[in-house]
Design a protein around this motif. Structure first.
Motif: not given
Length: 377
Positions: A68, A80, A104, A108, A231, A235, A300, A303, A307
């Protein structure tokens, strides 16, 4: 009669690409060689639940910790969708590695920060040589977080309970009551670093710990911790559904295999109508989970404006589906399924722990209602 595709159709393609299938194959082969269920079970009984050699193979060997992270910051610049494929395979193996929490969730949060300090940490996390953990309780759902740590006199004070993979972390990302997100060296010497106290966890493949901060030095990453944490948790919740999908797939596959081999009254028990119905229901749940998890990962990755809805739907569906698949696997394995030596209990424990991680299914159903403006009954 065939019709030409509508150019205005923006529906996501939820099927895996050739590249994603190649990634799945590579990760599955690695886990087959380095993460058999017997070794996972043995590790849960030891004092070192995290498999650092497996983590090294996944990260330094395959570069998966940086999926990511943009290439300019030392990562792979993937999306993702690729991370979802990795998590699905890690779920199938109940792999005791901090991928969800470090590669992750913490990643993020760092991507939301900007600045040199966050950039340096991102590069270190993407390499796999540094493990990071967001210091919030594992059950925290996406949304505002009430910080229990305060920043005073240039240091952090307070306590956070139930943080996943805190024992494996080299760096802790700590939201504070002043609105800032701070980085703390988890390996600092006694007296200057945080006190990490392991908790008795249902799922020993993702252990929890409480973290105490008593005048612990910290570096400010951003003064908008709320945005970074939102965020990160969104995620994390979206991609957790892929891990839950992997759990359900393993449980279904192993149950079908076992009921074909196990005989009673000179017949495979899988031929009994009642058991067929139960396995068919697990299959339906797994198919639905696959669709919901892939939709969340794609939203994700792109975007999408939907989402938040895709993530909430995925968690509302995947959590009970994974638990049901694991419960049926244990039941349909009969007496052997009740033994400690059989790995099915590892999947049931992971599924149960995941069902309250990053928000319960009920919490996510409420979120779905709010997002589509449907009042609860």
């Amino acid at each position: 009669m065939s019709t030409a595709p509508d150019p205005a159709d923006t529906s996501p393609d939820l099927l895996c690409t050739e590249e994603e299938e190649a990634l799945r194959s590579a990760v599955r082969d690695l886990l087959t060689d380095h993460c058999d269920t017997a070794s996972v079970l043995a590790r849960t009984e030891s004092g070192t639940p995290h498999d650092r050699e497996l983590w090294k193979a996944l990260t330094e060997g395959m570069g998966l910790a940086g999926l990511l992270v943009p290439e300019a910051l030392g990562g792979q610049g993937a999306t993702h969708r690729e991370a979802a494929v990795v998590l699905e395979e890690l779920g199938r193996a109940v792999a005791p590695v901090p991928y969800l929490t470090s590669a992750v969730i913490a990643t993020e949060a760092l991507l939301s920060c900007g600045g040199d300090t966050a950039g340096e940490l991102l590069a270190a996390v993407a390499s796999g040589r540094t493990v990071a953990a967001l210091a919030v309780p594992l059950p925290t759902a996406p949304g505002p977080v009430a910080a229990t740590v305060r920043y005073e006199g240039g240091a952090l004070h307070g306590r956070v309970t139930g943080v996943a993979d805190a024992e494996a972390a080299d760096v802790l990302l700590v939201p504070a009551a002043d609105g800032g997100l701070y980085a703390v060296d988890a390996g600092a010497s006694a007296g200057t670093g945080p006190a990490v106290t392991p908790r008795t966890s249902l799922d020993r493949t993702r252990p929890l710990a409480d973290i105490g901060f008593d005048a612990v030095p910290a570096r400010l990453l951003t003064d908008d911790a709320d945005r970074a944490v939102r965020r990160a948790l969104r995620s994390g919740a979206g991609l957790l559904a892929s891990e839950q999908l992997g759990i359900a797939e393993w449980c279904l596959t192993e149950t079908v295999r076992y009921t074909r081999e196990r005989h009673q009254f000179n017949r495979p028990v899988g031929s009994f109508q009642a058991l067929k119905h139960r396995m068919a229901q697990v299959w339906l749940d797994t198919v639905g989970t696959r669709a919901a998890a892939r939709a969340a990962a794609d939203a994700l990755a792109t975007d999408s404006a939907d989402t938040a809805l895709a993530v909430a739907v995925a968690q509302a569906y995947a959590s009970p589906a994974a638990v049901h698949a694991a419960e049926e696997a244990l039941q349909l394995h009969g007496g052997i399924g009740m033994t400690w030596e059989h790995p099915v209990h590892l999947y049931l424990k992971r599924a149960k722990a995941d069902s309250i991680a990053l928000g319960t299914a009920g919490r996510h159903r409420e979120a779905v209602g709010d997002l589509v403006d449907i009042a609860a009954p």
